[in-house]
Write a protein that holds these residues in place. Sequence first.
Motif, short mmCIF file in Angstrom:
data_model
loop_
_atom_site.label_atom_id
_atom_site.label_comp_id
_atom_site.label_asym_id
_atom_site.label_seq_id
_atom_site.Cartn_x
_atom_site.Cartn_y
_atom_site.Cartn_z
N ILE A 193 49.25 56.53 -18.75
CA ILE A 193 48.37 55.43 -18.33
C ILE A 193 46.92 55.90 -18.38
CG2 ILE A 193 47.71 53.97 -16.39
CD1 ILE A 193 50.31 53.11 -17.68
N ILE A 194 46.68 57.11 -17.89
CA ILE A 194 45.32 57.66 -17.92
C ILE A 194 44.85 57.84 -19.36
CG2 ILE A 194 43.88 59.64 -17.29
CD1 ILE A 194 45.81 60.07 -14.91
N ALA A 195 45.74 58.36 -20.21
CA ALA A 195 45.37 58.58 -21.61
C ALA A 195 45.06 57.26 -22.30
CB ALA A 195 46.51 59.30 -22.33
N ALA A 196 45.82 56.22 -22.01
CA ALA A 196 45.55 54.91 -22.61
C ALA A 196 44.20 54.37 -22.16
CB ALA A 196 46.67 53.93 -22.24
N ALA A 197 43.89 54.58 -20.88
CA ALA A 197 42.59 54.13 -20.36
C ALA A 197 41.44 54.86 -21.05
CB ALA A 197 42.54 54.31 -18.86
N VAL A 198 41.57 56.17 -21.19
CA VAL A 198 40.53 56.95 -21.87
C VAL A 198 40.37 56.48 -23.30
CG1 VAL A 198 39.90 59.25 -22.70
CG2 VAL A 198 40.78 58.97 -20.37
N ASP A 199 41.49 56.22 -23.97
CA ASP A 199 41.46 55.80 -25.37
C ASP A 199 40.68 54.50 -25.55
OD1 ASP A 199 42.38 56.18 -28.13
OD2 ASP A 199 43.57 54.36 -27.78
N VAL A 200 40.82 53.59 -24.60
CA VAL A 200 40.14 52.29 -24.70
C VAL A 200 38.71 52.36 -24.18
CG1 VAL A 200 40.13 49.92 -23.82
CG2 VAL A 200 42.27 50.95 -24.62
N LEU A 201 38.51 53.04 -23.04
CA LEU A 201 37.23 52.97 -22.35
C LEU A 201 36.20 53.97 -22.85
CD1 LEU A 201 38.53 52.48 -18.70
CD2 LEU A 201 38.00 50.73 -20.41
N MET A 202 36.63 55.13 -23.31
CA MET A 202 35.67 56.14 -23.74
C MET A 202 34.78 55.66 -24.89
SD MET A 202 36.15 60.24 -24.25
CE MET A 202 37.43 60.19 -25.50
N PRO A 203 35.32 55.03 -25.92
CA PRO A 203 34.42 54.57 -26.99
C PRO A 203 33.41 53.53 -26.51
CG PRO A 203 36.70 54.57 -27.74
CD PRO A 203 36.73 54.80 -26.26
N ILE A 204 33.82 52.68 -25.56
CA ILE A 204 32.92 51.66 -25.02
C ILE A 204 31.74 52.31 -24.31
CG2 ILE A 204 32.74 49.80 -23.31
CD1 ILE A 204 35.71 49.17 -23.93
N ALA A 205 32.05 53.29 -23.46
CA ALA A 205 31.00 53.95 -22.69
C ALA A 205 30.11 54.81 -23.58
CB ALA A 205 31.62 54.80 -21.58
N GLN A 206 30.72 55.61 -24.45
CA GLN A 206 29.93 56.52 -25.27
C GLN A 206 29.04 55.77 -26.26
OE1 GLN A 206 32.93 59.17 -26.87
NE2 GLN A 206 32.65 60.62 -25.20
N ALA A 207 29.50 54.62 -26.73
CA ALA A 207 28.68 53.81 -27.64
C ALA A 207 27.41 53.32 -26.95
CB ALA A 207 29.48 52.63 -28.16
N ARG A 208 27.43 53.28 -25.63
CA ARG A 208 26.28 52.84 -24.85
C ARG A 208 25.54 54.00 -24.21
NH1 ARG A 208 30.00 49.26 -25.65
NH2 ARG A 208 29.45 47.04 -25.76
N GLY A 209 25.81 55.20 -24.70
CA GLY A 209 25.06 56.38 -24.27
C GLY A 209 25.48 56.96 -22.94
N ALA A 210 26.65 56.57 -22.42
CA ALA A 210 27.11 57.06 -21.12
C ALA A 210 28.14 58.17 -21.31
CB ALA A 210 27.73 55.92 -20.31
N ALA A 211 28.05 59.19 -20.46
CA ALA A 211 29.04 60.25 -20.45
C ALA A 211 30.34 59.74 -19.82
CB ALA A 211 28.51 61.45 -19.67
N VAL A 212 31.47 60.26 -20.29
CA VAL A 212 32.77 59.86 -19.75
C VAL A 212 33.38 61.04 -19.00
CG1 VAL A 212 35.10 59.08 -20.31
CG2 VAL A 212 33.13 58.14 -21.54
N ILE A 213 33.57 60.83 -17.70
CA ILE A 213 34.07 61.86 -16.79
C ILE A 213 35.45 61.43 -16.31
CG2 ILE A 213 33.58 63.16 -14.68
CD1 ILE A 213 31.37 63.36 -16.79
N LEU A 214 36.41 62.33 -16.38
CA LEU A 214 37.75 62.05 -15.85
C LEU A 214 37.87 62.65 -14.47
CD1 LEU A 214 40.46 60.71 -16.60
CD2 LEU A 214 41.24 62.97 -17.37
#
Length: 215
Positions: free
Chosen positions: A48-69
């Motif tokens: 579930i966590i991996a699926a969330a990262v897969d979907v959300l990380m590109p959204i955040a990084q495309a907007r210049g935000a770091a992704v922290i787990l």
Amino acid sequence: MTADCRLYIITPPRIDDLAAFGRSLAHAMDAGDVAALQIRLKDQPDEIIAAAVDVLMPIAQARGAAVILNDRPDLAARLGCDGVHVGQSDVSYAEARRIMGPDAMIGVTCHDSLHLAMEAAEAGADYVAFGAFYPTTTKDAPTRADPEILTGWQSHVETPCVAIGGITAANAAPLAAAGADFLAVSAGIWAHPQGPAAAVKALNAAIAEGLAQRR
């Protein structure tokens, strides 16, 4: 003390519709400045966590935000996150750094303790997090921090500090004024009556108000 303070978004503890949440996140991040997104899915299976990262990380990084787990340096490293946030009852900073490598961003929960924060900073943490500053229902908060801890920290230490716990647009300005480098917000965004985008806009306005007082 830095001359800036930025918004640090934390996901809700559960995401039932990942695609819909991704659209909501993108809309929210497009509404104002966001420095980082913490994916915080406590007690959820790895898939579930991996699926969330897969979907959300590109959204955040495309907007210049770091992704922290949250909590899981092993998963953060495997999934390619920018960093990990660890609490006092999670793996140690040293172990997180060993797993994540020298370039990852690692933050450490320090509650209301300057001592814990100093230990984390001296070990090499990229940021320390103080809280909770206000009542919160998002997580069990064993301590209550006072805004003066932010001012005291900034007067002595260069390591950035994050304020967390019950922060909303209505109460964010005093924390920005006191010296927070980042305001970590979860329910104050996702439960905002006008929606997450309105919350991000209002929080950035509150941060600007607090920074004006700081200067």
